[in-house]
Structure formats: structure tokens, C-alpha cells
Scaffold this active site. Structure first.
Site, PDB file in Angstrom:
ATOM      1  N   ASN A 100      31.084  42.104  28.609  1.00 33.24           N
ATOM      2  CA  ASN A 100      32.377  42.767  28.546  1.00 33.24           C
ATOM      3  C   ASN A 100      32.152  44.235  28.201  1.00 33.24           C
ATOM      4  O   ASN A 100      31.627  44.564  27.140  1.00 33.24           O
ATOM      5  CB  ASN A 100      33.269  42.101  27.490  1.00 33.24           C
ATOM      6  CG  ASN A 100      34.639  42.757  27.400  1.00 33.24           C
ATOM      7  OD1 ASN A 100      34.810  43.761  26.724  1.00 33.24           O
ATOM      8  ND2 ASN A 100      35.617  42.166  28.059  1.00 33.24           N
ATOM      9  N   CYS A 131      42.283  46.523  26.602  1.00 32.95           N
ATOM     10  CA  CYS A 131      42.371  46.333  25.151  1.00 32.95           C
ATOM     11  C   CYS A 131      43.574  47.080  24.576  1.00 32.95           C
ATOM     12  O   CYS A 131      43.715  48.288  24.784  1.00 32.95           O
ATOM     13  CB  CYS A 131      41.102  46.816  24.467  1.00 32.95           C
ATOM     14  SG  CYS A 131      41.163  46.592  22.670  1.00 32.95           S
ATOM     15  N   ASN A 193      44.694  40.132  29.225  1.00 30.77           N
ATOM     16  CA  ASN A 193      44.350  40.297  27.817  1.00 30.77           C
ATOM     17  C   ASN A 193      45.577  39.956  26.967  1.00 30.77           C
ATOM     18  O   ASN A 193      46.547  39.385  27.469  1.00 30.77           O
ATOM     19  CB  ASN A 193      43.872  41.733  27.560  1.00 30.77           C
ATOM     20  CG  ASN A 193      42.878  41.830  26.418  1.00 30.77           C
ATOM     21  OD1 ASN A 193      43.060  41.219  25.378  1.00 30.77           O
ATOM     22  ND2 ASN A 193      41.818  42.611  26.603  1.00 30.77           N
ATOM     23  N   THR A 194      45.550  40.343  25.700  1.00 34.70           N
ATOM     24  CA  THR A 194      46.637  39.984  24.782  1.00 34.70           C
ATOM     25  C   THR A 194      47.900  40.806  25.035  1.00 34.70           C
ATOM     26  O   THR A 194      47.858  41.911  25.545  1.00 34.70           O
ATOM     27  CB  THR A 194      46.191  40.197  23.324  1.00 34.70           C
ATOM     28  OG1 THR A 194      45.694  41.533  23.177  1.00 34.70           O
ATOM     29  CG2 THR A 194      45.112  39.206  22.938  1.00 34.70           C
ATOM     30  N   GLY A 244      44.853  33.456  28.513  1.00 27.83           N
ATOM     31  CA  GLY A 244      46.039  33.629  27.691  1.00 27.83           C
ATOM     32  C   GLY A 244      46.633  32.304  27.260  1.00 27.83           C
ATOM     33  O   GLY A 244      47.326  31.650  28.034  1.00 27.83           O
TER      34      GLY A 244
END
Length: 305
Positions: A100, A131, A193-194, A244
């Protein structure tokens, strides 16, 4: 007959569809060999940047009723120290290792990729344009088409191996961003991602995190991630890796039939380090339910007819 749960992400064959998401899997050597790897198809490293990073100050993890907020801030030792300290771990790992890579300024990211290209055992690079816990980079690269294209183009100039790109769910038009990522030469898309969230520390009445916002993961975001996988898989022809809120075999199958070729799992490992094995154990029954013999047959099943 044994049910086949192996999958392919471009040129990579994985024994199972479960990949620990970046930031989750420990670097302790015992976690990089059997039996800790039972149920794991590939390993994704923690974020790697050109220079070492200390990460964010203050609270970094905050539990929510159905998930986890984190504000780690891409803490890592830098690519050169990674190569020196973890090179043997990567070389000897019996699973494909995905590096990553933090998307910084293009020249910095290209230098990171040059160092990684000299390492033995890196099966693919996962370019992190998603991110939410850093300023001026990270997800800023993945929100709009033009910046996403610039990021992937810069990486593709250097990295000759399989290139995965990890999208942000904060993208204004996920399908459009995904198409640009594909057009610039990515081999797979990790989606996603989050999600941005926050918490208030009721003891102080102030935001729990120094940065105020943090990244939300866990079961709470699964329906959102599933929707995004559906959108992105319908927009591109390269493989999609769903990420997720995946916690169970049913979640994994949901991502599969929506169009994901594999899944990245994060928060579930904090609750159960054997989550990968548990997910894989439940897949044969679900595969049989659809009268199939191989998990790979069911990628995009929900989109048919």
C-alpha cells in the site's frame, strides 16, 4: 467435491477472496506464516511513504455502536526502512503481498515505487488516493477525476507490475473517477476506504479527535460500500476489490455478486484475528445456494438478467 473459493485479480491468483486491508495486519513474523494465514488470500501492507511518518497526535481509535473511527495518519517507517526491516518477511510470505503506497507529491510517490520495485516478493502496488486522515494528499487525490488521473499516471510511469488503486468514498462521482483510473492504466480498483465521520468526547464536550474528522469503518458502512462497488463494477472492466464493513461470509458473497472479485477486510480482524478463516468457512454453503462450484463464477451474478 471441494468448493473452489480461489479468485483472480488480473494476473494474481488468490487461494481465497479475503485480503486484510492496509493498516490491519501486524508485522510480527508469526502473522506472516501458517496457521495465522488460514483463510487469507493475500496480505496488504500498512501504508508506505517515502519518508518516515509519526502519524496523528491525540486519540487515534474510537469505537462506535456498529463500527470504528480511526485517525492513524499513515504512520510508517518510510520505504527504505521498510525494505531493510521487512524485506525478508515479504520474500518468505506464502501469500501474495500487496504494497500500500501513500500518494504524496508525484515525484515522492515515484521514488517510493522505485525502491519497492527493487524488493523481491511484492506482487502488486496499491496506490492509496483515499486516506481521510492527512492534509493536502491522501483522499484529496481521489475526489475528482483530474487529480485521480494525475496520481495514477505518475505511478504507472514507474511501476511495471500490477497496479491497484484504492478509491475514496468521498469521490463526487465514483463511477467517473473509476473510469479515469482504468483509463490511466490501473489493473484493479479497491472500493473503497473509510467514510468521514466524527465523535464528541462527552467527558469534555469537545471533538474526540485532534483533526475533528476521522475514518469510519465496520459493519455500519457495509451498505454504503456495497452500493459503491455496484456503481464502480458497472463502470469499469478491470477487477474490483470490495472494501468496507465486510464481516461475514454473507457480506463477502454480497460484494461478489455485486461485482467484486475479492474483498478487503479491516475492522473485523480487530474483533477476531481469524475472521478470514471464518468468512471462508461460510462460503461453500452460499456458493452451493446459487448452484455454482466456484466463487469466481458468481462475480457480478446480481447484475445478470
Amino acid at each position: 467435491m471441494t468448493t473452489d473459493i480461489s479468485v483472480r485479480i488480473g494476473s494474481l491468483r488468490l487461494e481465497s477472496p479475503v485480503i486484510p486491508a492496509s493498516g490491519v495486519w501486524p508485522y510480527a513474523p508469526e502473522f506472516w506464516r501458517e496457521p495465522k494465514l488460514n483463510g487469507i488470500g493475500a496480505l496488504c501492507t500498512k501504508a508506505i511513504s517515502l519518508e518516515p511518518r509519526r502519524g496523528n497526535r491525540g486519540v487515534r481509535v474510537w469505537e462506535t455502536p456498529s463500527g470504528l473511527l480511526n485517525s492513524i495518519g499513515l504512520q510508517n517507517c518510510g520505504v527504505r526502512e521498510f525494505a531493510e526491516h521487512y524485506g525478508e518477511l515479504v520474500r518468505s510470505c506464502p501469500r501474495p503481498v500487496i504494497a500500500n503506497v501513500v500518494m504524496e507529491r508525484p515525484a515522492e510517490t515515484q521514488e517510493t515505487l522505485r525502491v519497492l520495485e527493487d524488493m523481491e516478493g511484492i506482487a502488486a502496488a496499491e496506490l492509496n488516493i483515499s486516506c481521510p486522515n492527512v492534509d493536502g494528499e491522501g483522499m484529496a487525490w481521489g475526489v475528482e477525476c483530474a487529480s485521480a488521473a494525475e496520481a495514477v499516471r505518475a505511478a504507472r510511469k514507474i511501476w511495471r507490475g500490477p497496479l491497484w488503486v484504492k478509491m475514496t468514498p468521498q469521490a463526487a462521482d465514483p463511477a467517473a473517477v473509476a473510469r479515469v483510473i482504468e483509463s490511466e492504466g490501473a489493473d484493479a480498483i479497491v472500493c473503497a476506504n473509510t467514510w468521514l465521520g466524527m465523535a464528541i468526547d462527552m467527558a469534555t464536550g469537545k471533538p474526540a479527535f485532534d483533526r475533528v474528522v476521522a475514518g469510519l469503518s465496520g459493519p455500519a458502512v457495509f451498505p454504503l460500500a456495497l452500493r459503491m462497488v455496484w456503481q464502480v463494477a458497472g463502470a469499469v472492466s478491470i477487477p474490483v476489490v470490495g472494501c468496507g464493513g465486510v464481516t461475514t461470509a454473507s457480506d463477502c458473497m454480497g460484494m461478489t455478486v455485486a461485482g467484486a472479485s475479492a474483498v478487503e477486510v479491516g475492522s473485523a480482524f480487530f474483533n477476531n484475528i481469524s475472521a478470514g478463516e471464518a468468512i471462508c468457512a461460510g462460503l461453500p454453503e452460499l456458493i452451493a445456494r446459487y448452484k455454482a462450484e466456484r466463487l469466481a463464477e458468481l462475480v457480478g451474478f446480481a447484475r445478470l438478467g
